[in-house]
Design a protein around this motif. Structure first.
Motif, mmCIF file in Angstrom:
data_model
loop_
_atom_site.group_PDB
_atom_site.id
_atom_site.type_symbol
_atom_site.label_atom_id
_atom_site.label_comp_id
_atom_site.label_asym_id
_atom_site.label_seq_id
_atom_site.Cartn_x
_atom_site.Cartn_y
_atom_site.Cartn_z
ATOM 1 N N ARG A 309 0.825 -1.211 0.000
ATOM 2 C CA ARG A 309 0.000 0.000 0.000
ATOM 3 C C ARG A 309 0.863 1.267 0.000
ATOM 4 O O ARG A 309 0.390 2.349 -0.380
ATOM 5 C CB ARG A 309 -0.941 0.008 1.195
ATOM 6 N N GLN A 343 -7.961 0.055 -12.372
ATOM 7 C CA GLN A 343 -8.432 0.982 -11.353
ATOM 8 C C GLN A 343 -8.850 0.245 -10.084
ATOM 9 O O GLN A 343 -8.622 0.717 -8.973
ATOM 10 C CB GLN A 343 -9.609 1.808 -11.901
ATOM 11 N N LEU A 344 -9.463 -0.924 -10.276
ATOM 12 C CA LEU A 344 -9.877 -1.738 -9.134
ATOM 13 C C LEU A 344 -8.668 -2.116 -8.281
ATOM 14 O O LEU A 344 -8.694 -1.991 -7.043
ATOM 15 C CB LEU A 344 -10.585 -2.992 -9.632
ATOM 16 N N LEU A 346 -5.761 -0.644 -8.157
ATOM 17 C CA LEU A 346 -5.128 0.541 -7.568
ATOM 18 C C LEU A 346 -5.901 1.071 -6.372
ATOM 19 O O LEU A 346 -5.322 1.709 -5.484
ATOM 20 C CB LEU A 346 -4.989 1.637 -8.627
ATOM 21 N N ARG A 347 -7.226 0.800 -6.327
ATOM 22 C CA ARG A 347 -8.028 1.264 -5.186
ATOM 23 C C ARG A 347 -7.861 0.387 -3.960
ATOM 24 O O ARG A 347 -8.081 0.817 -2.837
ATOM 25 C CB ARG A 347 -9.525 1.291 -5.562
ATOM 26 N N HIS A 348 -7.491 -0.871 -4.174
ATOM 27 C CA HIS A 348 -7.406 -1.814 -3.057
ATOM 28 C C HIS A 348 -6.169 -1.509 -2.211
ATOM 29 O O HIS A 348 -5.129 -1.095 -2.740
ATOM 30 C CB HIS A 348 -7.321 -3.236 -3.611
ATOM 31 N N ASP A 349 -6.276 -1.696 -0.882
ATOM 32 C CA ASP A 349 -5.135 -1.360 -0.009
ATOM 33 C C ASP A 349 -4.207 -2.551 0.253
ATOM 34 O O ASP A 349 -3.213 -2.417 0.945
ATOM 35 C CB ASP A 349 -5.614 -0.775 1.321
ATOM 36 N N LYS A 385 -15.072 -3.016 -3.074
ATOM 37 C CA LYS A 385 -14.692 -1.662 -2.694
ATOM 38 C C LYS A 385 -15.292 -0.725 -3.727
ATOM 39 O O LYS A 385 -14.686 -0.423 -4.749
ATOM 40 C CB LYS A 385 -13.181 -1.517 -2.657
ATOM 41 N N PRO A 387 -16.596 2.426 -5.728
ATOM 42 C CA PRO A 387 -16.288 3.849 -5.840
ATOM 43 C C PRO A 387 -17.566 4.689 -5.855
ATOM 44 O O PRO A 387 -18.678 4.167 -5.937
ATOM 45 C CB PRO A 387 -15.575 3.931 -7.187
#
Length: 462
Positions: A309, A343-344, A346-349, A385, A387
C-alpha cells in the motif's frame, strides 16, 4: 513449475538422502520397483528419475526398459556404492544414464546427487529460485530501488541480514535474491519456518538427530544447518522462535558448530544466516520474548520492506508480471488487465501485500474468458470496494441523484448496503445492470440482497 523427481528404490539405505532432497525444497515421488507399473500407467510428468542401482540385474534391466518406453526423454540418475568415481556411461539397456558412485558420507553424497541433477535437469536451479520472478528488479518504486541497492552491496558479504516487513511483502523472495545473486549461489538455500515447526521438533529440524534419539527417530536425519553447509540458512519468522532454541542458534553463530539431537560429535558448518520476521523485534526484546544478544548477531545488516500500500506504483507492474507467469506455467495465452480492472487494483489497499496480489491475479487469469481481464474476475473482497457512482451515459430514463449524507463513521457493511440500494435506485431495480455497475456477479448481488434484507422491486420494463 518443475515436475517432481521420480525415485525408485526398494532399500532404506538412501532414505536420508531422499529426505534431504525434500528438505531442500525439491518435489519428489518415491516408489518401490514393484509399483512402477501403476505410476507408468498414469503417465505422470517428472523432471528426472533417480534409481537405486542395487536392484538385482534382471529387475534393473526390466525397469530401465519400462522407463524408456514410458518416458523416453527423461534423464536417469543411478545410485550405487561401488567405490568408483562418478561417470556417465551407457547402461546395459543402451540408454545414456548418469551413474553416481556414492561415498557413504551423507553430506558428500547429497552434494554429488544435487550436482548430477543440475547437470541433467537444466531448470533445477530455476526451480530453487526463479530469478525472473523477482520482479523487484524491475520495480519503479524508489523505496524498493533503495533496497535493491543495499542487496547489491550485501550479497557477497558474510554478515547476517535481518529482513523485516509485514506478512506477504516478499521477505523470502528478497532472501533468495541475496543468496542466488551472491558468491554462495551454487550452494544450498535452506528455508526454515520457525513458526510452522512445533517447539518439540524445532531442534531436530535445525540440527538433525541420530537414530533412536527419541520416539519416532527411526533413521538418522541431517538437520537444516548441515544441509545449508557452504550456503544460506533462511530463518523465517525468527520472532516466533522459542527462547531455548534461540540460545542454541546463538551458540551456532558464535562457534560455527552444531550437535545433532542424541549425538555427541561437534559438526562444523559454514552457513550465512538470513532471518525474517513480521514482528517488531525490539518490542519482543522488551517483553522478554527475544534474546538481545541474538538480535545483535543476526542484525549485521537490516532490510525493512515497505508494504504494498506504500508503493502503489508497483501494483500494476507486479500484477502483469504474475499474470504472465501464471499464463506461462499453464501453457496458455497471455492476458491483459482492462482499464476498469487496473483501477480496481489501484483502489485496493492490499492487506495481504504481494502474496494477496499474486493469488488474486492467478484466480483472475483462470476465470477470465477472453484475452482481457475485467473486474468481475477478482475476489469479492477486492471488487466490493465500490467507488462513488456516476449514472451511465446510456441511461434511458434519467434519474435524480440520490442524496446521501456523507459520514465518516459508517461501517463497511453499511457502506456496502447503501451502495447496493443506490445502484438499484439509479438503474430502475435492474439486477443485471446493478451487478455490472458494482463490478460483482449477479449471484453475489442476490446473496447480498438476502444478507442485508434488501427487498428489490420488479424492474421497470418499457
Amino acid at each position: 513449475m518443475l515436475s517432481p523427481i521420480l525415485i525408485i528404490s526398494d532399500s532404506a539405505e538412501y532414505q536420508p538422502l531422499f529426505i534431504a532432497l525434500n528438505d531442500l525444497g525439491l518435489r519428489t515421488e518415491q516408489i518401490s520397483s514393484g509399483n512402477l507399473g501403476l505410476v507408468a500407467e498414469g503417465k505422470k510428468r517428472f523432471s528426472a528419475i533417480v534409481i537405486d542401482w542395487g536392484l538385482v540385474v534382471p529387475r534393473r534391466l526390466e525397469i530401465l526398459k519400462q522407463l524408456r518406453r514410458v518416458w523416453p526423454d527423461l534423464p536417469v540418475v543411478a545410485l550405487a556404492r561401488n567405490g568408483s568415481s562418478p561417470r556417465r556411461r551407457k547402461s546395459q539397456s543402451g540408454n545414456l544414464a548418469e551413474h553416481l558412485s556414492l561415498t557413504g558420507n551423507e553430506k558428500e553424497d547429497l552434494a554429488l546427487l544435487l550436482d548430477s541433477l543440475r547437470r541433467v535437469v537444466p531448470d533445477l536451479r530455476t526451480e530453487v529460485a526463479t530469478l525472473s520472478d523477482l520482479l523487484f528488479i524491475k520495480t519503479p518504486s524508489n523505496k524498493m530501488g533503495e533496497i535493491l541497492t543495499l542487496i547489491d552491496i550485501m550479497k557477497d558479504e558474510f554478515g547476517s541480514v535481518l529482513i523485516q516487513g509485514e506478512t506477504g511483502t516478499g521477505k523470502e523472495v528478497i532472501a533468495k535474491l541475496l543468496h542466488y545473486s551472491g558468491r554462495r549461489h551454487a550452494a544450498p538455500f535452506v528455508a526454515i519456518n520457525c513458526a510452522a515447526i512445533p517447539e518439540t521438533l524445532l531442534e531436530s529440524e535445525l540440527f538433525g538427530h541420530e537414530k533412536g534419539s527419541f520416539t519416532g527417530a527411526t533413521e538418522r536425519r541431517i538437520g537444516k544447518f548441515e544441509l545449508a553447509h557452504n550456503g544460506t540458512a533462511f530463518l523465517d519468522e525468527i520472532g516466533d522462535m522459542p527462547l531455548p532454541t534461540q540460545a542454541k542458534i546463538l551458540r551456532v553463530l558464535e562457534t560455527g558448530e552444531i550437535e545433532r539431537v542424541g549425538g555427541h560429535q561437534k559438526i562444523q558448518v559454514d552457513v550465512r544466516i538470513l532471518a525474517a520476521t513480521n514482528k517488531k523485534i525490539l518490542q519482543q526484546i522488551e517483553r522478554g520474548l527475544f534474546r538481545q544478544d541474538l538480535y545483535y548477531r543476526i542484525n549485521t545488516f537490516t532490510l525493512n520492506l515497505p508494504p504494498l500500500r506504500d508503493r502503489p506504483e508497483d501494483v500494476l507492474p507486479l500484477a502483469q508480471h504474475f499474470l504472465d507467469r501464471h499464463a506461462r506455467r499453464r501453457g496458455g495465452p497471455k492476458k491483459r488487465l482492462s482499464a476498469e480492472a487496473e483501477q480496481l487494483l489501484l483502489r485496493h489497499d492490499w492487506p495481504g501485500n504481494v502474496r494477496e496480489l499474486r493469488n488474486a491475479t492467478e484466480r483472475a487469469l483462470v476465470l477470465a474468458a477472453g484475452p482481457m481481464i475485467g473486474p468481475e474476475a477478482f475476489p469479492d473482497e477486492i471488487r466490493e470496494k465500490v467507488p462513488i457512482m456516476s449514472v451511465p451515459s446510456d441511461q434511458a430514463h434519467p434519474v435524480a441523484h440520490v442524496e446521501r449524507a456523507a459520514t465518516p463513521i459508517l461501517s463497511l457493511k453499511e457502506l456496502e448496503r447503501q451502495a447496493i440500494v443506490d445502484a438499484l435506485a439509479l438503474l430502475e431495480n435492474n439486477a443485471t445492470k446493478a451487478a455490472r455497475h458494482l463490478s460483482i456477479s449477479k449471484a453475489t448481488l442476490f446473496r447480498k440482497l438476502k444478507q442485508y434484507g434488501i427487498v428489490r422491486q420488479p424492474a421497470i420494463r418499457n
